[in-house]
Motif scaffolding. Sequence first.
Motif, PDB file in Angstrom:
ATOM      1  N   LEU A 132       0.855  -1.186   0.000  1.00 21.61           N
ATOM      2  CA  LEU A 132       0.000   0.000   0.000  1.00 21.61           C
ATOM      3  C   LEU A 132       0.896   1.242   0.000  1.00 21.61           C
ATOM      4  CD1 LEU A 132      -2.751  -1.142   2.526  1.00 21.61           C
ATOM      5  CD2 LEU A 132      -2.765  -1.276   0.043  1.00 21.61           C
ATOM      6  N   PRO A 133       0.343   2.451  -0.095  1.00 17.07           N
ATOM      7  CA  PRO A 133       1.187   3.648  -0.173  1.00 17.07           C
ATOM      8  C   PRO A 133       2.080   3.822   1.055  1.00 17.07           C
ATOM      9  CG  PRO A 133      -1.058   4.165  -0.847  1.00 17.07           C
ATOM     10  CD  PRO A 133      -1.087   2.779  -0.286  1.00 17.07           C
ATOM     11  N   TRP A 134       3.303   4.312   0.837  1.00 15.09           N
ATOM     12  CA  TRP A 134       4.228   4.618   1.919  1.00 15.09           C
ATOM     13  C   TRP A 134       3.794   5.899   2.618  1.00 15.09           C
ATOM     14  CZ3 TRP A 134       8.838   2.200   3.584  1.00 15.09           C
ATOM     15  CH2 TRP A 134       9.192   1.044   2.874  1.00 15.09           C
ATOM     16  N   TYR A 135       3.967   5.951   3.945  1.00 20.83           N
ATOM     17  CA  TYR A 135       3.713   7.174   4.701  1.00 20.83           C
ATOM     18  C   TYR A 135       4.941   8.074   4.716  1.00 20.83           C
ATOM     19  CZ  TYR A 135      -0.370   4.672   6.448  1.00 20.83           C
ATOM     20  OH  TYR A 135      -1.554   3.989   6.545  1.00 20.83           O
ATOM     21  N   LYS A 136       6.104   7.497   4.515  1.00 23.64           N
ATOM     22  CA  LYS A 136       7.354   8.253   4.521  1.00 23.64           C
ATOM     23  C   LYS A 136       8.015   8.157   3.148  1.00 23.64           C
ATOM     24  CE  LYS A 136       7.015   9.152   8.948  1.00 23.64           C
ATOM     25  NZ  LYS A 136       6.805  10.518   9.470  1.00 23.64           N
ATOM     26  N   LYS A 137       8.720   9.236   2.794  1.00 21.58           N
ATOM     27  CA  LYS A 137       9.428   9.273   1.515  1.00 21.58           C
ATOM     28  C   LYS A 137      10.910   8.987   1.742  1.00 21.58           C
ATOM     29  CE  LYS A 137       6.310  12.743  -0.466  1.00 21.58           C
ATOM     30  NZ  LYS A 137       6.224  14.103  -1.070  1.00 21.58           N
ATOM     31  N   PRO A 138      11.620   8.533   0.717  1.00 21.85           N
ATOM     32  CA  PRO A 138      13.066   8.355   0.846  1.00 21.85           C
ATOM     33  C   PRO A 138      13.728   9.661   1.271  1.00 21.85           C
ATOM     34  CG  PRO A 138      12.288   7.328  -1.167  1.00 21.85           C
ATOM     35  CD  PRO A 138      11.133   8.111  -0.620  1.00 21.85           C
ATOM     36  N   GLY A 139      14.576   9.590   2.286  1.00 14.74           N
ATOM     37  CA  GLY A 139      15.216  10.778   2.818  1.00 14.74           C
ATOM     38  C   GLY A 139      14.551  11.315   4.059  1.00 14.74           C
ATOM     39  N   SER A 140      13.354  10.807   4.407  1.00 16.00           N
ATOM     40  CA  SER A 140      12.633  11.298   5.582  1.00 16.00           C
ATOM     41  C   SER A 140      13.272  10.783   6.863  1.00 16.00           C
ATOM     42  CB  SER A 140      11.167  10.844   5.530  1.00 16.00           C
ATOM     43  OG  SER A 140      10.500  11.375   4.419  1.00 16.00           O
ATOM     44  N   TRP A 141      13.293  11.624   7.875  1.00 21.56           N
ATOM     45  CA  TRP A 141      13.755  11.220   9.196  1.00 21.56           C
ATOM     46  C   TRP A 141      12.561  10.657   9.955  1.00 21.56           C
ATOM     47  CZ3 TRP A 141      18.901  11.647  10.536  1.00 21.56           C
ATOM     48  CH2 TRP A 141      19.703  12.381   9.656  1.00 21.56           C
ATOM     49  N   VAL A 142      12.749   9.540  10.631  1.00 23.17           N
ATOM     50  CA  VAL A 142      11.664   8.866  11.328  1.00 23.17           C
ATOM     51  C   VAL A 142      12.080   8.574  12.761  1.00 23.17           C
ATOM     52  CG1 VAL A 142      10.797   7.825   9.208  1.00 23.17           C
ATOM     53  CG2 VAL A 142      12.417   6.551  10.617  1.00 23.17           C
ATOM     54  N   LYS A 143      11.067   8.390  13.601  1.00 24.58           N
ATOM     55  CA  LYS A 143      11.302   8.004  14.985  1.00 24.58           C
ATOM     56  C   LYS A 143      10.872   6.557  15.194  1.00 24.58           C
ATOM     57  CE  LYS A 143       8.758  11.313  16.589  1.00 24.58           C
ATOM     58  NZ  LYS A 143       8.024  12.193  17.515  1.00 24.58           N
ATOM     59  N   SER A 144      11.443   5.941  16.190  1.00 23.04           N
ATOM     60  CA  SER A 144      11.092   4.558  16.508  1.00 23.04           C
ATOM     61  C   SER A 144       9.595   4.455  16.757  1.00 23.04           C
ATOM     62  CB  SER A 144      11.852   4.089  17.742  1.00 23.04           C
ATOM     63  OG  SER A 144      11.442   2.794  18.133  1.00 23.04           O
ATOM     64  N   GLY A 145       8.938   3.526  16.063  1.00 16.35           N
ATOM     65  CA  GLY A 145       7.501   3.338  16.203  1.00 16.35           C
ATOM     66  C   GLY A 145       6.676   4.065  15.167  1.00 16.35           C
ATOM     67  N   ASP A 146       7.309   4.951  14.353  1.00 12.97           N
ATOM     68  CA  ASP A 146       6.571   5.643  13.288  1.00 12.97           C
ATOM     69  C   ASP A 146       6.083   4.640  12.251  1.00 12.97           C
ATOM     70  OD1 ASP A 146       6.883   8.078  14.412  1.00 12.97           O
ATOM     71  OD2 ASP A 146       8.307   8.871  12.959  1.00 12.97           O
ATOM     72  N   HIS A 147       4.884   4.860  11.728  1.00 14.20           N
ATOM     73  CA  HIS A 147       4.361   4.001  10.674  1.00 14.20           C
ATOM     74  C   HIS A 147       5.063   4.331   9.349  1.00 14.20           C
ATOM     75  CE1 HIS A 147       1.246   2.244  13.120  1.00 14.20           C
ATOM     76  NE2 HIS A 147       0.859   3.443  13.521  1.00 14.20           N
TER      77      HIS A 147
END
Length: 531
Positions: A132-147
Amino acid sequence: MVQVKVPPLAESLTEAVVMEWVKQPGDWVKADEKLVDLETDKIVLEVVAPQTGRLNEILKPKDTVVGSEEVLAEIIAQAPPTEAVPVDMPEATEVEQDKTTAKDTSDATDSPEKIKIKVPALAENITQAVMLPWYKKPGSWVKSGDHLVEIETDGMVLEIVAPYNGQLRKIYQTEGDVVSSHDVLGDLFVSSEEMSSREIPIQVPPMPEIQIDIPENIEVNLAMAPKTGPAVRRMTTELGITPEQVPHHGDRVRREDVLNYQQQQEKQTPAPVTPVTPKPAPQTTHTKPRIQIPADPFGREQERVPMNRLRSRVSERLLEAQQNHAILTTFNEVNMQPIMDLRKQHQPAFEKAYDVRLGFMSFFVKAAIVALQKYPVLNASSTNDEIIYHGFYDIGIAVSTQRGLVVPVLRDADQLSFAQIEKNIRAYGQKAKENRLKMTDLEGGTFSITNGGIFGSMLSTPILNPPQSAILGMHNIVERPVAENGEVVIRPVMYIALSYDHRIIDGRDAVQGLVAIKQSLEDPMRLLLEL
């Protein structure tokens, strides 16, 4: 050692399926912190940590079928060490998208700072899933537990979350791709300090105190996003918006907020003029993606949609009820004019006094209880060669949701006022739409009421809700010619139906019970006088 167990399940439920674990062995958990969800035939049940400590071992992995009181995991009860502060992330590199085969190709040459985001182990009878569609794009910074993304199997939607704080560098699989167990979906880069502190809960300090040097060509979103559920995230993705754009109350965006926002946008945007196109495929109300299958011999489109677990289980129970019970239905008609007049006269005062509208259902619940008190066998259930007469009146109210039919129960309904009945029904309806019903909301029930009239049904034969022995069906109200005192007059009439198990309920009791309901509804004062 503290054991994490499956909560007690309802009488009619014997098993549940373990869904994705939020925590992994070695993680520190706090008391009442969510560990895992269990999917039953009717609801999703949340299991939380009974005590603060370290998650030592998971005994029931994802997709395992479990029963009441089974041990899911073990926690070592101890106080967590001093919490660590997040460290700076490694410098960003060029974002790449590689659509080549991305099976598990990890080896000793992989950078220790690169974590592969993989498809979790699927069930034995499931070999593939759809991206299904990604919630984050390549290069995005994420936190532990982010979808990060969701994948759709033929049984459920699985959420893939970030295991660490870091930067999503690569995406190997995009929307619509078919993946299997343990396929690599993307690469997450983290610092070595971050990896070494895996067992220590990571907390992000207040936003004004965070200073991170980020390359200009990298998109970063440090805003605190509102809480959302899978349905809301999918709706916003399909509409091409983010949850932050949707006006909402509190810290959670709900489905109704998205629908209201969409309606406002449609009103503000003029409808474009489009050329005539071929008739599209009919719309359905399911929530799963459409799986295209070859056209039929005449070239017309069709689709195959897998049943969710709730609908599949409901199907089994309905077939079981028809096969194991001698179901018979008796009908009658009700002149709804007295109730409609009473509601019209007292609706403003009732709503002002109790902050809830006076609906038809509270009258039917009260009328049904009068009939059950006169004919106790209608409130009974059967098991083997015994009839169980209940000394209480727990009335189940059938509620239709997108996932399927659920029947929350009004406990001790004979002790509830009209206002309490209406408030409880309204609360159950809202919780059902938001998938927040608890197991205790659905347990038991001695008699059920279903209202097909809200969908326009004129007449139907309801199916029993085992182990109950009877169910009342309501239908739509239509003006019909009726004879009164030798004259033909027009009255708002509703057909009602009582389906019952003829093995333990005689036709006389069923017919007289339905007549008692009719008499109470046509003369509401009987309800107040308990006649």
